[in-house]
Design a protein around this motif. Structure first.
Motif, PDB file in Angstrom:
ATOM      1  N   MET A   1      75.582 -39.915  48.238  1.00  0.00           N
ATOM      2  CA  MET A   1      74.320 -40.632  48.188  1.00  0.00           C
ATOM      3  C   MET A   1      74.476 -41.758  47.163  1.00  0.00           C
ATOM      4  O   MET A   1      74.985 -41.544  46.076  1.00  0.00           O
ATOM      5  CB  MET A   1      73.207 -39.666  47.760  1.00  0.00           C
ATOM      6  N   LYS A   2      74.055 -42.936  47.530  1.00  0.00           N
ATOM      7  CA  LYS A   2      74.103 -44.070  46.604  1.00  0.00           C
ATOM      8  C   LYS A   2      72.891 -44.015  45.687  1.00  0.00           C
ATOM      9  O   LYS A   2      71.769 -43.846  46.133  1.00  0.00           O
ATOM     10  CB  LYS A   2      74.127 -45.383  47.375  1.00  0.00           C
ATOM     11  N   ALA A  15      60.827 -36.547  36.129  1.00  0.00           N
ATOM     12  CA  ALA A  15      62.052 -36.538  36.917  1.00  0.00           C
ATOM     13  C   ALA A  15      62.440 -37.971  37.301  1.00  0.00           C
ATOM     14  O   ALA A  15      61.592 -38.839  37.450  1.00  0.00           O
ATOM     15  CB  ALA A  15      61.861 -35.695  38.167  1.00  0.00           C
ATOM     16  N   TYR A  16      63.749 -38.174  37.466  1.00  0.00           N
ATOM     17  CA  TYR A  16      64.277 -39.477  37.864  1.00  0.00           C
ATOM     18  C   TYR A  16      64.451 -39.499  39.375  1.00  0.00           C
ATOM     19  O   TYR A  16      65.137 -38.639  39.935  1.00  0.00           O
ATOM     20  CB  TYR A  16      65.634 -39.727  37.200  1.00  0.00           C
ATOM     21  N   LEU A  17      63.843 -40.475  40.056  1.00  0.00           N
ATOM     22  CA  LEU A  17      63.984 -40.592  41.505  1.00  0.00           C
ATOM     23  C   LEU A  17      65.373 -41.127  41.825  1.00  0.00           C
ATOM     24  O   LEU A  17      65.781 -42.178  41.333  1.00  0.00           O
ATOM     25  CB  LEU A  17      62.918 -41.528  42.082  1.00  0.00           C
ATOM     26  N   LEU A  18      66.120 -40.376  42.671  1.00  0.00           N
ATOM     27  CA  LEU A  18      67.474 -40.768  43.053  1.00  0.00           C
ATOM     28  C   LEU A  18      67.512 -41.462  44.408  1.00  0.00           C
ATOM     29  O   LEU A  18      68.430 -42.217  44.682  1.00  0.00           O
ATOM     30  CB  LEU A  18      68.389 -39.534  43.088  1.00  0.00           C
ATOM     31  N   GLY A  19      66.539 -41.170  45.259  1.00  0.00           N
ATOM     32  CA  GLY A  19      66.499 -41.801  46.574  1.00  0.00           C
ATOM     33  C   GLY A  19      65.818 -40.918  47.599  1.00  0.00           C
ATOM     34  O   GLY A  19      65.415 -39.794  47.309  1.00  0.00           O
ATOM     35  N   GLU A  20      65.708 -41.437  48.818  1.00  0.00           N
ATOM     36  CA  GLU A  20      65.123 -40.714  49.946  1.00  0.00           C
ATOM     37  C   GLU A  20      66.138 -40.683  51.071  1.00  0.00           C
ATOM     38  O   GLU A  20      66.584 -41.726  51.536  1.00  0.00           O
ATOM     39  CB  GLU A  20      63.840 -41.393  50.418  1.00  0.00           C
ATOM     40  N   HIS A  21      66.518 -39.461  51.480  1.00  0.00           N
ATOM     41  CA  HIS A  21      67.500 -39.282  52.541  1.00  0.00           C
ATOM     42  C   HIS A  21      67.227 -37.972  53.268  1.00  0.00           C
ATOM     43  O   HIS A  21      66.809 -36.991  52.649  1.00  0.00           O
ATOM     44  CB  HIS A  21      68.935 -39.243  51.977  1.00  0.00           C
ATOM     45  N   ALA A  22      67.505 -37.941  54.550  1.00  0.00           N
ATOM     46  CA  ALA A  22      67.448 -36.726  55.377  1.00  0.00           C
ATOM     47  C   ALA A  22      66.110 -36.002  55.252  1.00  0.00           C
ATOM     48  O   ALA A  22      66.054 -34.792  55.165  1.00  0.00           O
ATOM     49  CB  ALA A  22      68.599 -35.790  55.021  1.00  0.00           C
ATOM     50  N   ALA A  64      77.834 -35.096  41.128  1.00  0.00           N
ATOM     51  CA  ALA A  64      77.603 -34.305  42.339  1.00  0.00           C
ATOM     52  C   ALA A  64      76.729 -35.047  43.341  1.00  0.00           C
ATOM     53  O   ALA A  64      77.001 -35.039  44.545  1.00  0.00           O
ATOM     54  CB  ALA A  64      76.964 -32.970  41.967  1.00  0.00           C
ATOM     55  N   ILE A  65      75.688 -35.706  42.865  1.00  0.00           N
ATOM     56  CA  ILE A  65      74.770 -36.384  43.785  1.00  0.00           C
ATOM     57  C   ILE A  65      75.441 -37.590  44.441  1.00  0.00           C
ATOM     58  O   ILE A  65      75.142 -37.923  45.586  1.00  0.00           O
ATOM     59  CB  ILE A  65      73.429 -36.766  43.098  1.00  0.00           C
ATOM     60  N   THR A  66      76.381 -38.233  43.757  1.00  0.00           N
ATOM     61  CA  THR A  66      77.084 -39.355  44.389  1.00  0.00           C
ATOM     62  C   THR A  66      78.053 -38.868  45.469  1.00  0.00           C
ATOM     63  O   THR A  66      78.366 -39.607  46.390  1.00  0.00           O
ATOM     64  CB  THR A  66      77.847 -40.213  43.357  1.00  0.00           C
ATOM     65  N   MET A  67      78.516 -37.615  45.368  1.00  0.00           N
ATOM     66  CA  MET A  67      79.410 -37.040  46.371  1.00  0.00           C
ATOM     67  C   MET A  67      78.631 -36.406  47.530  1.00  0.00           C
ATOM     68  O   MET A  67      79.198 -36.111  48.574  1.00  0.00           O
ATOM     69  CB  MET A  67      80.307 -35.982  45.723  1.00  0.00           C
ATOM     70  N   PHE A  68      77.342 -36.190  47.337  1.00  0.00           N
ATOM     71  CA  PHE A  68      76.497 -35.464  48.273  1.00  0.00           C
ATOM     72  C   PHE A  68      76.025 -36.373  49.398  1.00  0.00           C
ATOM     73  O   PHE A  68      75.488 -37.449  49.171  1.00  0.00           O
ATOM     74  CB  PHE A  68      75.304 -34.903  47.495  1.00  0.00           C
ATOM     75  N   PRO A  70      73.355 -35.911  52.175  1.00  0.00           N
ATOM     76  CA  PRO A  70      72.314 -35.005  52.666  1.00  0.00           C
ATOM     77  C   PRO A  70      72.233 -34.880  54.182  1.00  0.00           C
ATOM     78  O   PRO A  70      71.675 -33.930  54.694  1.00  0.00           O
ATOM     79  CB  PRO A  70      71.017 -35.605  52.118  1.00  0.00           C
ATOM     80  N   GLU A  71      72.806 -35.833  54.894  1.00  0.00           N
ATOM     81  CA  GLU A  71      72.795 -35.767  56.360  1.00  0.00           C
ATOM     82  C   GLU A  71      73.776 -34.725  56.895  1.00  0.00           C
ATOM     83  O   GLU A  71      73.534 -34.111  57.929  1.00  0.00           O
ATOM     84  CB  GLU A  71      73.144 -37.133  56.963  1.00  0.00           C
ATOM     85  N   THR A  72      74.911 -34.532  56.199  1.00  0.00           N
ATOM     86  CA  THR A  72      75.961 -33.651  56.722  1.00  0.00           C
ATOM     87  C   THR A  72      76.296 -32.474  55.801  1.00  0.00           C
ATOM     88  O   THR A  72      76.993 -31.552  56.235  1.00  0.00           O
ATOM     89  CB  THR A  72      77.254 -34.445  56.970  1.00  0.00           C
ATOM     90  N   MET A  73      75.847 -32.483  54.563  1.00  0.00           N
ATOM     91  CA  MET A  73      76.177 -31.420  53.615  1.00  0.00           C
ATOM     92  C   MET A  73      74.925 -30.608  53.298  1.00  0.00           C
ATOM     93  O   MET A  73      73.897 -31.173  52.939  1.00  0.00           O
ATOM     94  CB  MET A  73      76.764 -32.018  52.330  1.00  0.00           C
ATOM     95  N   ASN A  74      75.024 -29.289  53.418  1.00  0.00           N
ATOM     96  CA  ASN A  74      73.873 -28.437  53.130  1.00  0.00           C
ATOM     97  C   ASN A  74      73.465 -28.513  51.662  1.00  0.00           C
ATOM     98  O   ASN A  74      72.281 -28.522  51.347  1.00  0.00           O
ATOM     99  CB  ASN A  74      74.173 -26.982  53.490  1.00  0.00           C
ATOM    100  N   GLU A  75      74.451 -28.526  50.774  1.00  0.00           N
ATOM    101  CA  GLU A  75      74.169 -28.509  49.336  1.00  0.00           C
ATOM    102  C   GLU A  75      75.135 -29.425  48.601  1.00  0.00           C
ATOM    103  O   GLU A  75      76.261 -29.625  49.053  1.00  0.00           O
ATOM    104  CB  GLU A  75      74.321 -27.086  48.789  1.00  0.00           C
ATOM    105  N   PRO A  76      74.714 -29.966  47.452  1.00  0.00           N
ATOM    106  CA  PRO A  76      75.637 -30.784  46.668  1.00  0.00           C
ATOM    107  C   PRO A  76      76.711 -29.897  46.031  1.00  0.00           C
ATOM    108  O   PRO A  76      76.495 -28.701  45.821  1.00  0.00           O
ATOM    109  CB  PRO A  76      74.738 -31.428  45.603  1.00  0.00           C
ATOM    110  N   PRO A  77      77.870 -30.449  45.704  1.00  0.00           N
ATOM    111  CA  PRO A  77      78.952 -29.641  45.147  1.00  0.00           C
ATOM    112  C   PRO A  77      78.754 -29.324  43.658  1.00  0.00           C
ATOM    113  O   PRO A  77      78.046 -30.030  42.955  1.00  0.00           O
ATOM    114  CB  PRO A  77      80.181 -30.532  45.334  1.00  0.00           C
ATOM    115  N   GLY A  78      79.381 -28.243  43.206  1.00  0.00           N
ATOM    116  CA  GLY A  78      79.529 -27.958  41.779  1.00  0.00           C
ATOM    117  C   GLY A  78      78.361 -27.383  41.034  1.00  0.00           C
ATOM    118  O   GLY A  78      78.393 -27.317  39.801  1.00  0.00           O
TER     119      GLY A  78
END
Length: 130
Positions: A1-2, A15-22, A64-68, A70-78
């Motif tokens: 996720m960018k 909380a810090y908003l990271l984005g909207e996806h999936a 973790a969130i940059t590697m995540f 949300p369209e194809t991964m159930n959960e972020p890593p680590g």
């Protein structure tokens, strides 16, 4: 996720908003001892959290969130602990090896037992329950 160029805390939740996806709005929130990635349904108030994963530091959570995806991964890593239900990504079949069953603490259940005391996949916990 960018991630956005600048992270600013929400005045109501902190909380810090990271984005909207999936279909979810993604946040980073500081807890007492950890940092939490939070997924909330996209609604007018944007809270309460539907999915959440805890990390030991904000650096690890942001990585973790940059590697995540949300369209194809159930959960972020680590993550070190999951709060709430297991998330199912819209296209989780694109990554079947990554999206295998995990325990509450993020360990793949088929690969090894969880080292956390009290986790149902920990062999000592299973012995105590028998």
């Amino acid at each position: 996720m960018k991630l956005p160029d600048v992270l600013t805390p929400d005045p109501d939740t902190g909380a810090y908003l990271l984005g909207e996806h999936a279909g979810s709005r993604w946040y980073l929130k500081q807890m007492i001892f950890t940092w939490r990635i939070v997924g909330c349904p996209i609604t007018e108030n944007g809270w309460p959290e539907e999915y959440a994963w805890d990390y030991p530091s904000h650096h690890v959570a942001l990585t973790a969130i940059t590697m995540f995806d949300p369209e194809t991964m159930n959960e972020p890593p680590g993550y070190v602990k999951r709060k709430g239900d297991v998330r199912k990504a819209p296209r989780s079949d694109d990554h079947p090896r990554y999206n295998r069953a995990r325990c509450l603490h993020g360990h793949y259940q088929a690969d090894r037992d969880c080292p956390w005391p009290g986790c149902p996949t920990n062999p000592h916990t299973r012995q105590e329950q028998q």
